[in-house]
Scaffold this active site. Structure first.
Site, short mmCIF file in Angstrom:
data_model
loop_
_atom_site.label_atom_id
_atom_site.label_comp_id
_atom_site.label_asym_id
_atom_site.label_seq_id
_atom_site.Cartn_x
_atom_site.Cartn_y
_atom_site.Cartn_z
CD GLN A 25 -4.15 -4.03 3.46
OE1 GLN A 25 -4.13 -4.72 4.48
NE2 GLN A 25 -3.71 -4.47 2.29
CG ASN A 26 -0.13 1.02 0.92
OD1 ASN A 26 -0.06 0.00 1.61
ND2 ASN A 26 0.00 1.01 -0.39
CG HIS A 32 -4.66 -0.27 7.78
ND1 HIS A 32 -3.88 -1.26 7.25
CD2 HIS A 32 -5.80 -0.87 8.21
CE1 HIS A 32 -4.52 -2.44 7.36
NE2 HIS A 32 -5.68 -2.22 7.94
CB CYS A 87 -10.64 14.07 17.45
SG CYS A 87 -11.44 14.10 19.07
CB CYS A 119 -15.63 14.37 17.67
SG CYS A 119 -14.25 15.35 17.03
N GLY A 137 -0.72 -5.69 -4.68
CA GLY A 137 0.38 -5.53 -3.73
C GLY A 137 0.01 -5.72 -2.28
CB THR A 138 -2.48 -6.49 -0.14
OG1 THR A 138 -2.68 -6.82 1.25
CG2 THR A 138 -3.62 -7.06 -0.96
N1 APR Z 1 4.62 -5.49 -6.99
C1 APR Z 1 3.71 -6.43 -6.62
N2 APR Z 1 3.69 -7.02 -5.38
C2 APR Z 1 4.66 -6.62 -4.52
C3 APR Z 1 5.64 -5.66 -4.84
C4 APR Z 1 5.60 -5.09 -6.14
N3 APR Z 1 6.49 -4.17 -6.55
N4 APR Z 1 6.46 -5.51 -3.75
C5 APR Z 1 5.99 -6.35 -2.79
N5 APR Z 1 4.91 -7.01 -3.25
C6 APR Z 1 4.05 -7.96 -2.54
C7 APR Z 1 4.74 -8.79 -1.48
O1 APR Z 1 5.27 -9.97 -2.05
C8 APR Z 1 3.58 -9.09 -0.52
O2 APR Z 1 2.84 -10.22 -0.97
O3 APR Z 1 3.10 -7.17 -1.83
C9 APR Z 1 2.68 -7.85 -0.65
C10 APR Z 1 2.83 -6.90 0.53
O4 APR Z 1 2.31 -7.56 1.67
P1 APR Z 1 2.58 -6.94 3.13
O5 APR Z 1 3.99 -6.56 3.25
O6 APR Z 1 1.97 -7.88 4.12
O7 APR Z 1 1.76 -5.57 3.12
P2 APR Z 1 0.19 -5.40 3.32
O8 APR Z 1 -0.55 -6.53 2.74
O9 APR Z 1 -0.15 -4.03 2.86
O10 APR Z 1 0.05 -5.43 4.93
C11 APR Z 1 -1.19 -5.13 5.47
O11 APR Z 1 -0.21 -5.09 7.67
O12 APR Z 1 1.48 -4.44 9.09
C12 APR Z 1 0.21 -4.15 8.66
O13 APR Z 1 -0.77 -2.03 8.75
C13 APR Z 1 0.16 -2.78 8.03
O14 APR Z 1 -1.29 -2.03 6.25
C14 APR Z 1 -0.35 -3.04 6.62
C15 APR Z 1 -1.03 -4.39 6.75
#
Ligand code: APR
Length: 263
Positions: free
Chosen positions: A107-108, A125, A133, A136, A200-201
């Site tokens: 997602q990064n 993302h 574009c 297209c 990490g999401t």
């Molecule tokens: N190691 C493991 N987990 C981690 C670390 C780390 N070093 N640092 C942070 N985290 C965890 C946080 O606790 C959280 O649960 O990673 C998760 C990050 O979640 P978000 O900040 O919500 O990020 P993400 O899930 O990528 O967000 C999705 O939201 O705002 C939109 O477009 C943006 O792509 C993004 C989407």
């Protein structure tokens, strides 16, 4: 922790088609803030999140004004060009080199997986280093466009060399559809994998957060989370287990254990 790292290494070494899904948490150890963690961008500034939800409509209403604003506005995640991959990114690239990991869906927008050497990469993302574009769908390196010059010469918004359509940043705005090519390929990967490593999401943003649920519907799929805190995937038992902690510390340990198993 040790036991779950051993378990994950065994699951990965025994998988036939493992993929990784990543979010902002894998980049925090590269100095890039996440969004919803304790010091996340949205956590600290909910107003910034509300503004982010309006960005796409502002672009559609007036692409020229949007571009003028965006070229000068400071990026909410800071200067991503200077960020470097951390051991978490390098570990996933290493698992790909070991032919264990077949694809990373991130997602990064920070391009750190690409910088770390991951080849099979889907930027769900989009990417801050690319433009796209809207007509297209062609993508271009941002470096190929001198946007400051375009402002001076009043040549905004940038136009597509292929079809003359309006060009926007490749990053996907809230409310904007995920580009069809990436959405389709990601769905294919989620439907094909027998192991999904989710790093990490917070897994609260859709449609990305559907991918683990799609994999969960099939028998014989192992879903592993590596995250600083439990997520809805943990609570709803979409994932089989959570290894709680930092991706930059856990993933290198998993790679080491996979190499030991592989001999
Ligand atoms: N190691 C493991 N987990 C981690 C670390 C780390 N070093 N640092 C942070 N985290 C965890 C946080 O606790 C959280 O649960 O990673 C998760 C990050 O979640 P978000 O900040 O919500 O990020 P993400 O899930 O990528 O967000 C999705 O939201 O705002 C939109 O477009 C943006 O792509 C993004 C989407």
């Amino acid at each position: 922790m040790e036991r779950s790292i051993e378990r994950a290494a065994k699951d990965l070494a025994g998988s036939g088609y493992a993929i990784a899904l990543t979010g902002a948490g894998i980049s925090t150890e590269s100095g890039i803030r996440d969004f919803r963690g304790p010091s996340g961008v949205w956590t600290k500034d909910p107003e910034a999140e509300r503004r982010a939800y309006l960005s796409y409509q502002r672009f559609l209403d007036d692409p020229k004004a949007w571009w003028r604003e965006s070229v000068t506005a400071a990026r909410i995640l800071g200067d991503l060009d200077k960020a470097e991959p951390n051991p978490g990114h390098y570990s996933l690239a290493e698992l790909e080199r070991l032919a264990v990991l077949k694809c990373v869906i991130t997602q990064n927008i920070d391009a750190l997986h690409e910088k770390a050497g991951t080849k099979s990469l889907l930027e769900y993302h989009g990417s801050v280093s690319k433009l796209r574009c809207v007509s297209c769908g062609s993508r271009f390196s941002r470096a190929g466009f001198s946007l400051e010059k375009m402002i001076e010469e009043d040549r905004l918004p940038p136009r597509c060399p292929q079809c003359h359509g309006v060009i926007k940043s490749d990053t996907v705005f809230f409310g904007e559809a995920i580009p069809g090519d990436v959405a389709h390929r990601s769905l294919e990967e989620a439907e094909r994998c027998d192991l999904m490593l989710i790093c990490g999401t917070s897994a609260v943003v859709f449609p990305f957060a559907n991918l683990p649920r799609i994999a969960r519907q099939r028998r014989g799929v192992t879903i592993i989370e590596v995250n600083a805190e439990p997520t809805p995937l943990t609570e709803e038992r979409v994932s089989d287990y959570l290894i709680q902690g930092k991706t930059g510390e856990i993933l290198p340990e998993i790679v080491k254990a996979v190499k030991n198993i592989r001999g």
